[in-house]
Scaffold this motif. Structure first.
Motif, mmCIF file in Angstrom:
data_model
loop_
_atom_site.group_PDB
_atom_site.id
_atom_site.type_symbol
_atom_site.label_atom_id
_atom_site.label_comp_id
_atom_site.label_asym_id
_atom_site.label_seq_id
_atom_site.Cartn_x
_atom_site.Cartn_y
_atom_site.Cartn_z
ATOM 1 N N ALA A 14 0.829 -1.207 0.000
ATOM 2 C CA ALA A 14 0.000 0.000 0.000
ATOM 3 C C ALA A 14 0.865 1.260 0.000
ATOM 4 N N ILE A 15 1.924 1.257 0.770
ATOM 5 C CA ILE A 15 2.844 2.398 0.774
ATOM 6 C C ILE A 15 3.458 2.602 -0.607
ATOM 7 N N ILE A 16 3.878 1.519 -1.221
ATOM 8 C CA ILE A 16 4.468 1.599 -2.562
ATOM 9 C C ILE A 16 3.478 2.216 -3.540
ATOM 10 N N ASP A 17 2.228 1.781 -3.488
ATOM 11 C CA ASP A 17 1.217 2.299 -4.408
ATOM 12 C C ASP A 17 0.983 3.790 -4.203
ATOM 13 N N HIS A 56 -4.365 1.724 -11.369
ATOM 14 C CA HIS A 56 -5.809 1.902 -11.372
ATOM 15 C C HIS A 56 -6.238 2.713 -10.152
ATOM 16 N N ALA A 57 -7.279 3.484 -10.299
ATOM 17 C CA ALA A 57 -7.812 4.268 -9.180
ATOM 18 C C ALA A 57 -8.188 3.364 -8.017
ATOM 19 N N GLU A 58 -8.708 2.180 -8.325
ATOM 20 C CA GLU A 58 -9.107 1.260 -7.265
ATOM 21 C C GLU A 58 -7.910 0.867 -6.398
ATOM 22 N N THR A 59 -6.748 0.688 -7.018
ATOM 23 C CA THR A 59 -5.549 0.307 -6.271
ATOM 24 C C THR A 59 -5.181 1.380 -5.257
ATOM 25 N N LEU A 107 -7.787 1.425 -2.392
ATOM 26 C CA LEU A 107 -7.586 0.301 -1.477
ATOM 27 C C LEU A 107 -6.397 0.557 -0.548
ATOM 28 N N ALA A 108 -5.361 1.199 -1.074
ATOM 29 C CA ALA A 108 -4.193 1.517 -0.241
ATOM 30 C C ALA A 108 -4.579 2.484 0.874
ATOM 31 N N ILE A 109 -5.365 3.508 0.544
ATOM 32 C CA ILE A 109 -5.812 4.462 1.567
ATOM 33 C C ILE A 109 -6.672 3.756 2.602
ATOM 34 N N ASN A 110 -7.543 2.867 2.166
ATOM 35 C CA ASN A 110 -8.366 2.112 3.112
ATOM 36 C C ASN A 110 -7.510 1.268 4.047
#
Length: 481
Positions: free
Chosen positions: A311-314, A355-358, A361-364
């Motif tokens: 998630a940090i990487i994204d 993708h915006a979804e990625t 999901l990282a923020i979540n």
């Protein structure tokens, strides 16, 4: 004032002399610039220096705020200043000047800080070391020049350790205040999310991971600096936590009961923790117990660490793409392969394809970490951990000459206990309590509940009282002097 006197005093002591008329702003600035030209150059800690500006500011200074007219250094993190250029450690942004001062810089100025240079960072502040090509070479650790000073506030921590300034600006999006504080043997506090302003140009950094603060040689200097810079600004996206009238006054008091402190000596995924780092935690436990507090070995919160690192990487990759593209829209196309270091160029490409979804999901996932850690701390006042999983790494050990995911995964094994607290938004401090047998500083981390800076600072001040570190000087201190 001679540099030998200047370098021994913390910021509040120098400010006291200035307010009493015993030393002038020009004398203080001359000392800082002399040390910057000598020690700062020797370890490559500074960039965007403007010594003429520093002397001009000092010559025209009227004493104000807590610190009067104290020489100061801004991190090359892009914190907007109309007087000092910033490049964020990148050839893409080299020499960029802001048209409007950041809210934080305005608060620094109002509290009596006179900025005369920037401190070095890795490109885009995305490494736990400071080795940007833009800086012309790595920033060296003043305790061992074959090792890193840490990152991304590596130049700031090294400058404070060498006495160039007693306090310097830092920022922390994944440990970037605490890493170099541990590597250089100084005190570094990461404030709670929302306590220190980001505006007016932006409301957050890295999806809420990044915060600003300072590094200092004494706890009281950080407390006093936080008094001057903390508090909400209009329109910011996060509410600032409640705070005492004065952190500086609060640290002089005593706790009304022993604190209950959870101790972590193992890392997620069974990542190795070096013996020196465990020795630092053991030393901290002895001091805390002697102070009357209760330290309890506790299990780690059930965090899926690999997914958290992803998630940090994204989020970091998205930030690179957004930042670079915004600049390109203003100034035109850039030859990015020739200007960005390999890992950051790869991050740019990852962000473009994401993708915006990625990202969502990282923020979540960050938000879930915040709930996890705050729930965990219901049973404890604080958490005690090693700051890093091993002593300061050797130069080149964590290199930007890699793809971004591999680079950041390697960083995540070194800074395992840190970025989790950026996601949770809680305050955390690296306290320089221990030195290894080879005379390397090894920090311990204290993590507090959201908004509990006052508790962290008071406890850190207690530790400083029983195990003082301010007079410990790196070998390079004498050699560079």
């Amino acid at each position: 004032m001679r540099t030998t006197e200047y370098e021994k005093l913390d910021g509040l002591s120098l400010a006291k002399l200035a307010h009493a008329g015993q030393v002038g702003p020009a004398e203080l600035m001359d000392c800082a610039i002399s040390l910057a030209e000598d020690r700062g150059q020797a370890i490559n800690a500074l960039c965007n220096q403007d010594y003429d500006l520093g002397r001009k500011l000092a010559a025209e200074a009227e004493l104000k705020g807590t610190f009067g007219a104290l020489p100061f250094l801004l991190k090359d993190s892009g914190l907007a200043s109309t007087q000092l250029a910033s490049g964020v450690g990148s050839r893409v942004f080299a020499g960029l000047k802001a048209k409007v001062d950041s809210t934080l810089n305005t608060r620094f100025v109002a509290d009596g800080f006179l900025s005369f240079a920037r401190t070095t960072v890795p490109e885009f502040c995305m490494a736990p070391t400071t080795e940007a090509v833009q800086n012309g070479g790595p920033t060296l650790n003043p305790w061992d020049r074959a090792r890193s000073s840490g990152g991304s506030s590596g130049g700031a921590a090294a400058a404070v350790a060498l006495g160039i300034v007693p306090i310097a600006h830092g920022s922390d999006g994944g440990g970037s205040i605490r890493i170099p504080a541990s590597c250089c043997g100084v005190f570094g506090l990461k404030p709670s999310r929302g306590l220190v302003p980001h505006g007016p140009a932006r409301g957050e950094g890295w999806g809420g991971l990044a915060v600003d603060g300072v590094l200092s040689r004494t706890v009281r200097d950080t407390a006093a600096a936080l008094d001057g810079i903390a508090g909400m600004e209009l329109g910011q996206p996060y509410a600032a936590p409640a705070r005492p009238k004065s952190y500086l006054e609060y640290i002089e008091g005593k706790f009304d009961r022993p604190l209950r402190i959870a101790k972590w000596t193992q890392a997620w995924n069974d990542i190795d923790v070096a013996p020196e780092c465990l020795e630092a935690v053991a030393a901290a436990e002895r001091h805390l117990t002697a102070l009357g507090h209760e330290v309890t070995s506790a299990p780690l919160p059930p965090l899926k660490y690999d997914a958290f690192v992803d998630a940090i990487i994204d989020v970091m990759a998205t930030s690179v793409t957004m930042t670079v593209n915004a600049y390109i829209r203003q100034v035109g196309a850039k030859d990015l392969p020739s200007l960005l270091e390999p890992a950051i160029l790869d991050a740019y490409r990852l962000g473009e394809a994401m993708h915006a979804e990625t990202y969502a999901l990282a923020i979540n996932r960050f938000h879930s970490v915040a709930r996890l850690m705050e729930t965990y701390l219901v049973d404890y006042d604080l958490v005690l951990t090693p700051t890093l999983t091993k002593p300061p790494v050797k130069l080149g050990e964590i290199s930007m000459d890699d793809d971004f995911r591999s680079f950041r995964k390697k960083a995540g094994r070194y800074t395992t206990f840190l970025a989790v607290i950026n996601a949770s938004g809680q305050p955390a401090a690296s306290v320089p309590l221990h030195w290894s047998q080879s005379n390397l500083p090894i920090g311990i981390q204290l993590v507090g509940r959201f908004g509990a800076e006052a508790t962290l600072l008071r406890l850190s001040a207690q530790l400083e009282g029983v195990a003082p570190w301010r007079d410990r000087r790196p070998p390079a201190f004498e050699k560079a002097g």
